[in-house]
Design an enzyme around this catalytic site. Structure first.
Site, short mmCIF file in Angstrom:
data_model
loop_
_atom_site.label_atom_id
_atom_site.label_comp_id
_atom_site.label_asym_id
_atom_site.label_seq_id
_atom_site.Cartn_x
_atom_site.Cartn_y
_atom_site.Cartn_z
N ARG A 1 26.91 -15.56 46.82
CA ARG A 1 27.49 -14.54 47.71
C ARG A 1 28.88 -14.96 48.18
O ARG A 1 29.68 -14.14 48.60
CB ARG A 1 26.55 -14.26 48.89
CG ARG A 1 27.06 -13.21 49.86
CD ARG A 1 25.94 -12.51 50.64
NE ARG A 1 24.91 -13.42 51.10
CZ ARG A 1 25.03 -14.25 52.14
NH1 ARG A 1 26.14 -14.28 52.84
NH2 ARG A 1 24.03 -15.05 52.48
N TYR B 1 38.15 11.23 47.42
CA TYR B 1 36.79 11.26 46.90
C TYR B 1 35.80 11.70 48.00
O TYR B 1 35.88 11.22 49.14
CB TYR B 1 36.47 9.84 46.43
CG TYR B 1 35.19 9.67 45.67
CD1 TYR B 1 35.01 10.23 44.43
CD2 TYR B 1 34.16 8.88 46.20
CE1 TYR B 1 33.84 10.04 43.73
CE2 TYR B 1 32.99 8.68 45.50
CZ TYR B 1 32.84 9.26 44.26
OH TYR B 1 31.68 9.06 43.57
N ASP C 1 43.67 4.33 47.09
CA ASP C 1 42.64 4.30 46.07
C ASP C 1 43.32 4.65 44.74
O ASP C 1 43.76 5.79 44.53
CB ASP C 1 41.55 5.32 46.44
CG ASP C 1 40.39 5.34 45.45
OD1 ASP C 1 40.58 4.95 44.29
OD2 ASP C 1 39.28 5.77 45.85
N LYS D 1 34.79 3.14 36.92
CA LYS D 1 35.47 4.19 36.16
C LYS D 1 36.31 3.56 35.03
O LYS D 1 35.77 2.94 34.16
CB LYS D 1 36.29 5.06 37.11
CG LYS D 1 35.55 5.45 38.40
CD LYS D 1 34.36 6.34 38.15
CE LYS D 1 33.46 6.54 39.36
NZ LYS D 1 34.10 6.98 40.58
C1 LIG Z 1 33.86 6.95 41.93
C2 LIG Z 1 34.93 6.84 42.93
C3 LIG Z 1 34.74 6.09 44.09
C4 LIG Z 1 33.43 5.43 44.42
O1 LIG Z 1 33.14 4.44 43.49
P1 LIG Z 1 31.65 3.98 43.10
O2 LIG Z 1 31.88 2.92 42.12
O3 LIG Z 1 30.93 5.19 42.57
O4 LIG Z 1 31.01 3.49 44.36
C5 LIG Z 1 35.80 6.00 44.97
N1 LIG Z 1 36.98 6.59 44.73
C6 LIG Z 1 37.20 7.33 43.63
C7 LIG Z 1 38.51 7.96 43.42
C8 LIG Z 1 36.18 7.47 42.69
O5 LIG Z 1 36.39 8.21 41.59
#
Ligand SMILES: *Cc1c(COP(=O)(O)O)cnc(C)c1O
Length: 395
Positions: free
Chosen positions: A58, A112, A185, A210
């Protein structure tokens, strides 16, 4: 590792050779939950932070560290952590910004859906005031900053699902003048397209689930920041425990090695698909950042250039929910799946998925209708992708 390596070289090699003398070309996976110490003295030094090394998973793991090192090099930041998901990464970034009871956070309405929900539930309940606004207009952003005096601002480089591009360099300057930390983000743009830290962003976040991983087989997140964020980021990981597993870290790191070619090809495919769908006249609207009638076209050209527009195309079908259901059920190649950024083409219906927790009015304010669908363009031939969509829209 050479200091001046460029982006594609970094994507293939960053994080290599960090451990041991064997220097395998691919790092082995270290599933160990703890690491033996050679002496009590050396463990003492390790725990005191006077010596590099690993103790408990961790607190750190070689596969995770290699991925973080690679992402730091790619995004040009001083520190970073990896988390078990993108949501944990956003949560950690909010914590690292210093947000606490009584503070305000200004968030773009286009982020998101789960990021909005995270703020409006968990953070709001913890005593943080959340201000959601349309931040596309720099002038309006400035007045919002002045009015609300936020501690942090949360935005995305390319929004979801309408692909609005924000002027992050200008916004970062305004945020800093107002004493706010800028959290960006960068999931939809990836470091191939832009590196928000170079534009002044204080914290950069990714859902590694992603494009970074890219193959739809590993969930994870990354937060990148400056030295001043290091303690809080590591504290978050150790105490909240939202760590990334070693196997996931290894998969995402492997994905990173091909990110350059994947993202460039998927972007080129998306541009071609957008053009074919636009020319078909079958859709009420086709959204792509580099189409001239996109609402943020001028900003996109200014901050992202005219080569890469990202790998997502969003459509307004003609009709409503019934037509969209029929459309989705007639797609053959494009998979109906609630994710984005894989090498496979994917379709998502915001109304029933990413934005189902928003009201119809809230969605309308964002520009999302009952006929809006998001296509994440993969590595297949763009003609096959476009024809699959056109066929499903005409049955
Ligand atoms: C999918 C996504 C998230 C969240 O990510 P997870 O891996 O599903 O927890 C946050 N921001 C954006 C722009 C996303 O496409």
């Amino acid at each position: 590792m050479a200091a001046g390596w460029r982006r594609n070289t970094l994507m293939v090699h960053a994080g290599d050779g960090m451990f041991g003398d064997l220097e395998p070309t691919a790092l082995p996976i270290y599933p160990a939950t703890s690491f033996r110490s050679r002496s009590a003295e050396s463990l003492d030094q390790l725990m005191a932070g006077q010596r590099q090394g690993f103790s408990y998973a961790r607190h750190g793991n070689p596969n995770v560290d290699a991925l973080v090192e690679a992402m730091m090099r790619l995004e040009g930041t001083e520190t970073g952590i990896a988390t078990g998901s993108g949501m944990a990464a956003i949560d950690a970034a909010l914590y690292a910004s210093g947000l606490a009871v009584g503070d305000r956070v200004l968030v773009s309405q286009d982020v998101y859906g789960a990021s909005l929900s995270l703020l409006s539930t968990i953070w709001r309940e913890a005593g943080v005031e959340v201000i959601v606004a349309d931040l596309t207009e720099a002038g309006f952003f400035a007045s919002q900053l002045e009015q609300s005096q936020p501690k942090a601002v949360l935005v995305e480089t390319i929004s979801n699902p309408l692909l609005k591009v924000l002027d992050i360099p200008a916004m970062s300057r305004l945020a800093h003048d107002a004493g706010a930390q800028m959290i960006v983000d960068n999931t939809f743009a990836t470091p191939v397209m832009c590196r928000p830290a170079e534009w002044g962003a204080d914290l950069v976040v990714h859902s590694a689930t992603k494009y970074l991983g890219g193959h739809g087989d590993a969930m994870g997140g990354v937060v990148l920041g400056r030295h001043e964020h290091q303690d809080r980021l590591h504290q978050y990981l150790k105490l909240r425990g939202a760590v990334l597993g070693p196997f996931e870290a290894w998969l995402i790191h492997r994905g990173l090695r091909t990110l350059g070619v994947r993202f460039e090809r998927q972007s080129a495919n998306a541009k071609r698909v957008a053009k074919m769908l636009y020319d078909s006249g079958l859709f009420a609207h086709v959204y792509y950042p580099l189409l001239e009638d996109h609402p943020t076209y001028t900003t996109a050209r200014k901050v992202l250039g005219d080569i890469l527009g990202g790998a997502v195309v969003t459509l307004d079908l003609k009709g409503g929910k019934n037509e969209v259901f029929r459309f989705i059920d007639h797609l053959e190649l494009v998979a109906s799946a609630t994710t984005v950024g894989d090498i496979y083409s994917l379709c998502l219906y915001p109304l029933i998925a990413s934005h189902r927790n928003q009201t119809r009015e809230e969605r309308a304010k964002m520009g999302i209708s009952d006929a809006t669908v998001r296509i994440s363009v993969g590595l297949e031939d763009p003609e096959d992708i476009a024809l699959d969509i056109i066929k499903a829209a005409t049955v």
